[in-house]
Enzyme design. Structure first.
Site, PDB file in Angstrom:
ATOM      1  N   ASN A   9       0.920  -1.342   0.016  1.00 15.86           N
ATOM      2  CA  ASN A   9      -0.071   0.108  -0.214  1.00 15.86           C
ATOM      3  C   ASN A   9       0.874   1.261  -0.095  1.00 15.86           C
ATOM      4  O   ASN A   9       1.342   1.521   1.127  1.00 15.86           O
ATOM      5  CB  ASN A   9      -0.901  -0.191   1.250  1.00 15.86           C
ATOM      6  CG  ASN A   9      -1.845   1.207   1.464  1.00 15.86           C
ATOM      7  OD1 ASN A   9      -1.662   2.094   0.502  1.00 15.86           O
ATOM      8  ND2 ASN A   9      -2.165   1.331   2.532  1.00 15.86           N
ATOM      9  N   LYS A  11       0.070   4.079  -0.157  1.00 17.29           N
ATOM     10  CA  LYS A  11      -0.515   5.547   0.360  1.00 17.29           C
ATOM     11  C   LYS A  11      -0.249   6.676  -0.557  1.00 17.29           C
ATOM     12  O   LYS A  11      -0.093   6.386  -1.560  1.00 17.29           O
ATOM     13  CB  LYS A  11       0.160   5.680   1.728  1.00 17.29           C
ATOM     14  CG  LYS A  11      -0.073   4.500   2.766  1.00 17.29           C
ATOM     15  CD  LYS A  11       0.216   4.426   4.053  1.00 17.29           C
ATOM     16  CE  LYS A  11       0.047   3.308   4.900  1.00 17.29           C
ATOM     17  NZ  LYS A  11      -0.128   3.344   6.336  1.00 17.29           N
ATOM     18  N   HIS A  94      -9.322   1.040   5.062  1.00 19.94           N
ATOM     19  CA  HIS A  94      -7.967   1.431   5.867  1.00 19.94           C
ATOM     20  C   HIS A  94      -8.206   2.265   6.924  1.00 19.94           C
ATOM     21  O   HIS A  94      -9.056   3.158   6.887  1.00 19.94           O
ATOM     22  CB  HIS A  94      -7.006   1.842   4.784  1.00 19.94           C
ATOM     23  CG  HIS A  94      -5.672   1.899   5.413  1.00 19.94           C
ATOM     24  ND1 HIS A  94      -5.172   3.010   6.058  1.00 19.94           N
ATOM     25  CD2 HIS A  94      -4.363   0.951   5.196  1.00 19.94           C
ATOM     26  CE1 HIS A  94      -3.998   2.498   6.472  1.00 19.94           C
ATOM     27  NE2 HIS A  94      -3.611   1.420   6.016  1.00 19.94           N
ATOM     28  N   GLU A  96      -6.531   4.555   7.948  1.00 18.53           N
ATOM     29  CA  GLU A  96      -6.431   6.162   7.339  1.00 18.53           C
ATOM     30  C   GLU A  96      -7.951   6.611   7.048  1.00 18.53           C
ATOM     31  O   GLU A  96      -8.211   7.728   7.065  1.00 18.53           O
ATOM     32  CB  GLU A  96      -5.414   6.156   6.687  1.00 18.53           C
ATOM     33  CG  GLU A  96      -4.175   5.951   7.367  1.00 18.53           C
ATOM     34  CD  GLU A  96      -2.838   5.411   6.892  1.00 18.53           C
ATOM     35  OE1 GLU A  96      -2.820   5.558   5.506  1.00 18.53           O
ATOM     36  OE2 GLU A  96      -1.935   5.006   7.317  1.00 18.53           O
ATOM     37  N   GLY A 172       2.962   2.454  10.744  1.00 18.88           N
ATOM     38  CA  GLY A 172       3.797   3.723  10.562  1.00 18.88           C
ATOM     39  C   GLY A 172       4.389   3.946  11.808  1.00 18.88           C
ATOM     40  O   GLY A 172       5.146   5.262  11.982  1.00 18.88           O
TER      41      GLY A 172
HETATM   42  P1  13P Z   1       3.242   0.574   7.498  1.00 16.55           P
HETATM   43  O1  13P Z   1       3.805  -0.879   7.006  1.00 16.55           O
HETATM   44  O2  13P Z   1       3.993   1.657   7.174  1.00 16.55           O
HETATM   45  O3  13P Z   1       3.365   0.495   9.031  1.00 16.55           O
HETATM   46  O4  13P Z   1       1.804   0.781   7.111  1.00 16.55           O
HETATM   47  C1  13P Z   1       0.932  -0.433   7.246  1.00 16.55           C
HETATM   48  C2  13P Z   1      -0.247  -0.130   6.412  1.00 16.55           C
HETATM   49  O5  13P Z   1      -1.041   0.888   6.813  1.00 16.55           O
HETATM   50  C3  13P Z   1      -0.582  -0.760   5.017  1.00 16.55           C
HETATM   51  O6  13P Z   1      -1.879  -0.556   4.660  1.00 16.55           O
END
Ligand code: 13P
Length: 249
Positions: A9, A11, A94, A96, A172
Site C-alpha cells: 500500500n 499510500k 484502511h 486512515e 507507521g
Molecule cells: P506501515 O507498514 O508503514 O506500518 O503501514 C501499514 C499499512 O497501513 C498498510 O496498509
C-alpha cells in the site's frame, strides 16, 4: 490451500515517474524470484493506468473506491472505473480512511458490495486503536468491523475477499504486533468468519497482517498459522525491502 499474499500500500507517496520506476523494479525482482505468493501493489489512482502497462506477474490494486456506481460525486473513483483500468484488488476501510475521512462500517459495507459486484477483490481492513486494546475491547471492535463490513455477503462473495488485520497502533509507528498478538487476532477473525460463513469459507480466506511489517520481522509473523501474508506500507516503497518481505513467505 488458501493463497499467500503480500500487498504493498503505497499510500499518498511517489510522483508518477518514481512510481513507474518502483513498479518496474518490483515486477523485475518478482519475476526473477517467482514464488507462490500473490504479489500486489496499490499505487495512487493517478498512476494506475501507466503502471498497469509495466506489470504482469505483479497484480494491481487501488487504495480506495467510491460507494456509488456513477454520477454526481465530484472527485470520486468508482469500482467500475478501476476495473476499466486493469485493477484487480481494492483496499477498503484502511484505518486512515476510517480516521481521516470518517468512513464507518456501513459505508464500507456498501463499498465492499459494489466492488464485488464489479468483479474487484476487496482487501477489507480491520483493527483496533491502542486505547481499545488497552481497554480489552479489541475483539469487540474487530467483530463489529467484520460483522457490519461483510454484512449481506454470500459464501461465493467471500471467495473473492481478503481481510487485512492492521492494529492501528502498529501502523507507521515502527511498533509491530508480536507474532503472538497477530496470531491471536487472526485466529479470532478466522473463527468469526467461520461463524458467519462456515468453516470452508474461513479456511480458504487469506488474512493479512499490516503494521510496521519489514524484512526483519516478516518471516516470524508469516510463520503463524493464521497469518497468510502482509499488507505493507512504508517498506513497500523500496523494491528490495518489499521483495524481501515477499521472500519471507
Ligand atoms: P506501515 O507498514 O508503514 O506500518 O503501514 C501499514 C499499512 O497501513 C498498510 O496498509
Amino acid at each position: 490451500m488458501r493463497k499467500q499474499i503480500v500487498a504493498g500500500n503505497w499510500k499518498m507517496n511517489t510522483l508518477l515517474k518514481d512510481g513507474m520506476e518502483l513498479a518496474k523494479a518490483v515486477e523485475k525482482m518478482e519475476k526473477e524470484t517467482r514464488g507462490d505468493a500473490v504479489v500486489i501493489i496499490a499505487p495512487p489512482f493517478t498512476h494506475l493506468s501507466k503502471i498497469r502497462e509495466l506489470i504482469g506477474n505483479v497484480k494491481l490494486g487501488a487504495q480506495n473506491c467510491a460507494s456509488e456506481p456513477s454520477g454526481a460525486f465530484t472527485g470520486e473513483i468508482s469500482p467500475e472505473m478501476l476495473r476499466s483500468t486493469g485493477v484487480e484488488y481494492v483496499i477498503i476501510g484502511h484505518s486512515e480512511r476510517r480516521s481521516h475521512f470518517h468512513e464507518g462500517n456501513d459505508l464500507l459495507n456498501r463499498k465492499v458490495k459494489l466492488s464485488l459486484s464489479t468483479g474487484l477483490k476487496p482487501i477489507y481492513c480491520c483493527g483496533e486503536v491502542l486505547e481499545e486494546r488497552e481497554a480489552g475491547r479489541l475483539f469487540d471492535v474487530v467483530r463489529e468491523q467484520l460483522e457490519v463490513g461483510l454484512k449481506g455477503l454470500s459464501a461465493a462473495d467471500m471467495a473473492n475477499m481478503v481481510i487485512a488485520y492492521e492494529p492501528v497502533w502498529a501502523i507507521g509507528t515502527g511498533k509491530v504486533a508480536t507474532p503472538g498478538q497477530a496470531q491471536e487476532m487472526h485466529g479470532f477473525i478466522r473463527g468469526l468468519v467461520a461463524e458467519m460463513f462456515g468453516q470452508e469459507v474461513a479456511q480458504n480466506l487469506s488474512v493479512l497482517y499490516g503494521g510496521s511489517c519489514k524484512p526483519s520481522n516478516a518471516a516470524e509473523l508469516f510463520r503463524q498459522p493464521d497469518v497468510d501474508g502482509g499488507l505493507i506500507g512504508g517498506a513497500s516503497l523500496k523494491a528490495e525491502d518489499f521483495i524481501a518481505i515477499v521472500h519471507a513467505i
